[in-house]
Design a protein around this motif. Structure first.
Motif, PDB file in Angstrom:
ATOM      1  N   GLN A 257       0.839  -1.150  -0.156  1.00 56.84           N
ATOM      2  CA  GLN A 257       0.186   0.093   0.062  1.00 56.84           C
ATOM      3  C   GLN A 257       0.927   1.328   0.063  1.00 56.84           C
ATOM      4  O   GLN A 257       1.975   1.081   0.013  1.00 56.84           O
ATOM      5  N   ALA A 258       0.228   2.519   0.058  1.00 60.81           N
ATOM      6  CA  ALA A 258       0.787   3.695  -0.251  1.00 60.81           C
ATOM      7  C   ALA A 258       1.988   4.052   0.406  1.00 60.81           C
ATOM      8  O   ALA A 258       3.030   4.407   0.002  1.00 60.81           O
ATOM      9  N   ASN A 259       1.910   3.632   1.755  1.00 58.82           N
ATOM     10  CA  ASN A 259       2.858   3.983   2.665  1.00 58.82           C
ATOM     11  C   ASN A 259       4.036   2.735   2.978  1.00 58.82           C
ATOM     12  O   ASN A 259       5.023   2.964   3.762  1.00 58.82           O
ATOM     13  N   ARG A 260       4.305   1.939   1.593  1.00 53.94           N
ATOM     14  CA  ARG A 260       5.124   0.753   2.101  1.00 53.94           C
ATOM     15  C   ARG A 260       5.973   0.606   0.706  1.00 53.94           C
ATOM     16  O   ARG A 260       6.662  -0.285   0.703  1.00 53.94           O
ATOM     17  N   GLY A 261       5.780   1.700   0.029  1.00 55.12           N
ATOM     18  CA  GLY A 261       6.862   1.511  -1.440  1.00 55.12           C
ATOM     19  C   GLY A 261       6.264   0.441  -2.445  1.00 55.12           C
ATOM     20  O   GLY A 261       4.857   0.314  -2.524  1.00 55.12           O
ATOM     21  N   ALA A 262       7.170   0.165  -3.295  1.00 54.32           N
ATOM     22  CA  ALA A 262       6.820  -0.803  -4.589  1.00 54.32           C
ATOM     23  C   ALA A 262       7.577  -1.831  -4.608  1.00 54.32           C
ATOM     24  O   ALA A 262       8.758  -1.936  -3.905  1.00 54.32           O
ATOM     25  N   VAL A 263       7.525  -2.828  -5.522  1.00 54.25           N
ATOM     26  CA  VAL A 263       8.287  -3.842  -5.814  1.00 54.25           C
ATOM     27  C   VAL A 263       9.462  -3.605  -6.888  1.00 54.25           C
ATOM     28  O   VAL A 263       9.072  -2.679  -7.617  1.00 54.25           O
ATOM     29  N   THR A 264      10.339  -4.425  -6.997  1.00 56.14           N
ATOM     30  CA  THR A 264      11.403  -4.442  -7.964  1.00 56.14           C
ATOM     31  C   THR A 264      11.065  -5.708  -8.998  1.00 56.14           C
ATOM     32  O   THR A 264      10.463  -6.488  -8.697  1.00 56.14           O
ATOM     33  N   HIS A 265      11.886  -5.634 -10.016  1.00 57.10           N
ATOM     34  CA  HIS A 265      12.025  -6.734 -11.026  1.00 57.10           C
ATOM     35  C   HIS A 265      12.356  -8.165 -10.186  1.00 57.10           C
ATOM     36  O   HIS A 265      11.783  -9.125 -10.512  1.00 57.10           O
ATOM     37  N   GLU A 266      13.382  -7.854  -9.367  1.00 56.72           N
ATOM     38  CA  GLU A 266      14.007  -8.915  -8.794  1.00 56.72           C
ATOM     39  C   GLU A 266      12.908  -9.462  -7.815  1.00 56.72           C
ATOM     40  O   GLU A 266      12.856 -10.979  -7.645  1.00 56.72           O
ATOM     41  N   ASP A 267      12.069  -8.505  -7.114  1.00 55.51           N
ATOM     42  CA  ASP A 267      10.974  -9.200  -6.204  1.00 55.51           C
ATOM     43  C   ASP A 267      10.046  -9.983  -6.948  1.00 55.51           C
ATOM     44  O   ASP A 267       9.615 -10.987  -6.838  1.00 55.51           O
ATOM     45  N   VAL A 268       9.653  -9.594  -8.323  1.00 54.13           N
ATOM     46  CA  VAL A 268       8.798 -10.415  -9.073  1.00 54.13           C
ATOM     47  C   VAL A 268       9.125 -11.722  -9.114  1.00 54.13           C
ATOM     48  O   VAL A 268       8.263 -12.786  -9.239  1.00 54.13           O
ATOM     49  N   ARG A 269      10.510 -11.643  -9.862  1.00 50.40           N
ATOM     50  CA  ARG A 269      11.180 -13.072  -9.976  1.00 50.40           C
ATOM     51  C   ARG A 269      11.267 -13.954  -8.653  1.00 50.40           C
ATOM     52  O   ARG A 269      10.849 -15.297  -8.914  1.00 50.40           O
ATOM     53  N   LEU A 270      11.421 -13.529  -7.857  1.00 48.26           N
ATOM     54  CA  LEU A 270      11.525 -14.134  -6.473  1.00 48.26           C
ATOM     55  C   LEU A 270      10.158 -14.729  -6.198  1.00 48.26           C
ATOM     56  O   LEU A 270       9.926 -15.801  -5.710  1.00 48.26           O
ATOM     57  N   ILE A 271       9.063 -13.933  -6.140  1.00 47.77           N
ATOM     58  CA  ILE A 271       7.807 -14.322  -5.836  1.00 47.77           C
ATOM     59  C   ILE A 271       7.426 -15.420  -6.939  1.00 47.77           C
ATOM     60  O   ILE A 271       6.737 -16.226  -6.370  1.00 47.77           O
TER      61      ILE A 271
END
Length: 535
Positions: A257-271
């Motif tokens: 959510q808005a107060n927690r930032g965003a994901v990276t490409h590396e995050d997506v691959r890990l997920i």
């Protein structure tokens, strides 16, 4: 009008089936061309239908032989349905869900598209760190856990590794559009809002088998206006398929959510990798638990079969001047059919054949009660009509409206060949004489529906060489690949020229049934009883 209508179909010994339709008329019955075909011999071919009329979904019976129940009450007129209503058809039940059954994942926004923009919330994991995380998770996923614990374990690991605002694991229902099981975890335990995702996002994950992510919705005009995203203040989210081979079991969803930032490409691959681990473990756990449950059910059924087998005669009586034969072939492990023969001290011989509505355990339990009652009541030497009345008065107050039995019971006087009998809705007995076959078609009310039902004693006399043949409708209603029933007349024609004893007659009928159905499995229990007065 709602976009579609949903049902859950419950049948004995079959896993519940979740169905969704868009048409305005849903037919239910035994015929294969019904919208919801149900294999139950006590259903008419077109038994009932659910129709959208004047803004309401309405259920109505289509003139079925055994009737339709709504929430346990017999349906006498078209009736509007409410969500959760239960439509009873024979041994089966269909639950009405109206529109898409809401879940904790509600697809509201249908216009947002996936985006990938690297806006980090923390330092991206290096390749070495990601490999280390995956290796650690792979080891932890090896341990077997019950399905409920596995859901929690997956959520714990995702929350611990990715630190999202919310995370959910959901398994797809049979329709591929709704969820049969879902577990949600929130970083903020005080957050009680529903989790809502985009229909477009979900469709791309399930249908295209893609990992879909969008990041920093404020930078994209379309995402900034999307209702499901704005309402939840989502800045970024990832939805990955739980994929095993080509099959999508469900989805792994997490958002920030808005107060927690965003994901990276590396995050997506890990997920995506975590989702693959989770999918394989969920599937192996499901298969393991299904195998354990099936083994338990199979053992219980084998025990039930052994108990039930003792209720059927192991040997039929040897009576001078007569030959008896009987057979019981369940289409499942246990049967709702029954037959027995009892010799009384004065030499008279009582016999019975019965067929309880439905199949499986429920029918077998009713059959057991009927068998016990016959053995008790026949010992008082009643007339067939009185015997049937006693059986009915015992059974009717204790069974559901959909549970009844067709019964034919009688008594043979060996010296004269006179048979007194009462038929309670059973398939007509056949009398084989030198001049042909006669079906004894006169019948009374089935057993188990109305305590006040009345019964008649009828008579027929066997001369030397004559036979009496009785069977359940597993014979006459046996269907071939084109769903054509064998029919009573076909059996009469078969036996018209047969001048053999009871065992050979039953073998002839059995071969006739098997030739008719071909390679198809039997759709119903087959039980037969015959007696021949020998020359």
């Amino acid at each position: 009008m709602s976009e579609n209508v949903q049902f859950t179909v419950y049948q004995p010994n079959v896993a519940p089936l979740h169905l969704s339709f868009t048409q305005q008329t849903i037919t239910l019955g035994r015929a294969s061309d019904c919208t919801i075909p149900i294999r139950d011999r006590f259903l008419s071919r077109h038994h009932a239908e659910v129709v959208f009329m004047a803004g309401d979904w309405v259920v109505r019976d289509c003139g079925s032989v055994n009737g339709t129940l709504l929430n346990g009450m017999r349906l006498s007129a078209p009736t509007p349905l409410q969500r959760g209503d239960r439509i009873g058809l024979g041994d089966s039940e269909v639950v009405f869900h109206a529109e898409d059954t809401p879940s904790q994942l509600i697809a509201i926004d249908s216009s947002s598209h996936a985006k990938n923009l690297p806006i980090p919330i923390r330092e991206a994991l290096s390749d070495q760190e990601r490999t280390s995380v995956l290796a650690s998770l792979a080891v932890q996923f090896i341990e077997d856990r019950p399905m409920n614990e596995l859901f929690d374990f997956i959520l714990d690991k995702v929350m611990e590794t990715m630190e999202p605002s919310r995370c959910a694991v959901a398994l797809l229902a049979a329709d591929g559009k709704t969820f049969s099981a879902l577990r949600l975890r929130r970083q903020d335990t005080s957050d009680s809002n529903d989790l809502t995702i985009s229909r477009t996002l979900l469709a791309e994950v399930v249908e295209e088998r893609n990992v879909v992510a969008f990041v920093d919705s404020a930078l994209d005009d379309r995402l900034a206006k999307a209702q499901s995203i704005v309402m939840q203040q989502i800045r970024s989210a990832v939805c990955a398929p739980l994929l095993v081979g080509d099959a999508v079991l469900g989805v792994l969803y997490l958002d920030f959510q808005a107060n927690r930032g965003a994901v990276t490409h590396e995050d997506v691959r890990l997920i995506a990798q975590i989702a693959r681990f989770a999918a394989v473990k969920l599937e192996t756990t499901r298969l393991r638990e299904e195998a354990i449950a099936k083994a338990k059910i199979d053992e219980e059924l084998r025990t039930a079969y052994r108990i039930q087998s003792r209720l059927l005669p192991t040997n039929l009586p040897m009576v001078d001047g007569y030959v008896f034969a009987g057979v019981n072939k369940p289409c499942k492990t246990v049967s709702g059919d029954y037959y027995d023969v009892m010799v009384r001290p004065d030499g008279r011989i009582y016999f019975v054949i019965a067929d309880v509505s439905g199949k499986g355990i429920t029918a077998a339990l009713v059959m057991s009660a009927l068998a016990t009652a016959f053995n008790i009541f026949a010992r008082t030497d009643p007339s067939p009509a009185d015997l049937m009345r006693d059986l009915n008065q015992m059974l009717a107050p204790k069974t559901a409206p959909s549970k009844f039995a067709t019964v034919c019971a009688g008594v043979l006087h060996p010296k004269t060949g006179l048979i007194e009998y009462t038929n309670a809705g059973h398939v007509p007995p056949l009398v084989l004489k030198k001049d042909g076959v006669t079906a004894l078609t006169s019948t009374d009310m089935v057993v188990g529906l109305f305590t006040a039902a009345m019964y008649r004693t009828q008579t027929v006399e066997l001369e030397r060489g004559d036979s009496l043949v009785l069977f359940t409708d597993g014979v006459t209603e046996a269907e071939d690949a084109e769903e054509r029933e064998l029919g009573l007349q076909s059996v009469c024609d078969l036996l018209a020229s047969k001048r053999t004893n009871a065992p050979e007659l039953l073998d002839t009928i059995d071969e006739h049934v098997r030739a008719h159905i071909g390679s198809l499995p039997a759709g119903d229990d087959v039980t037969m009883l015959a007696l021949t007065r020998v020359t």
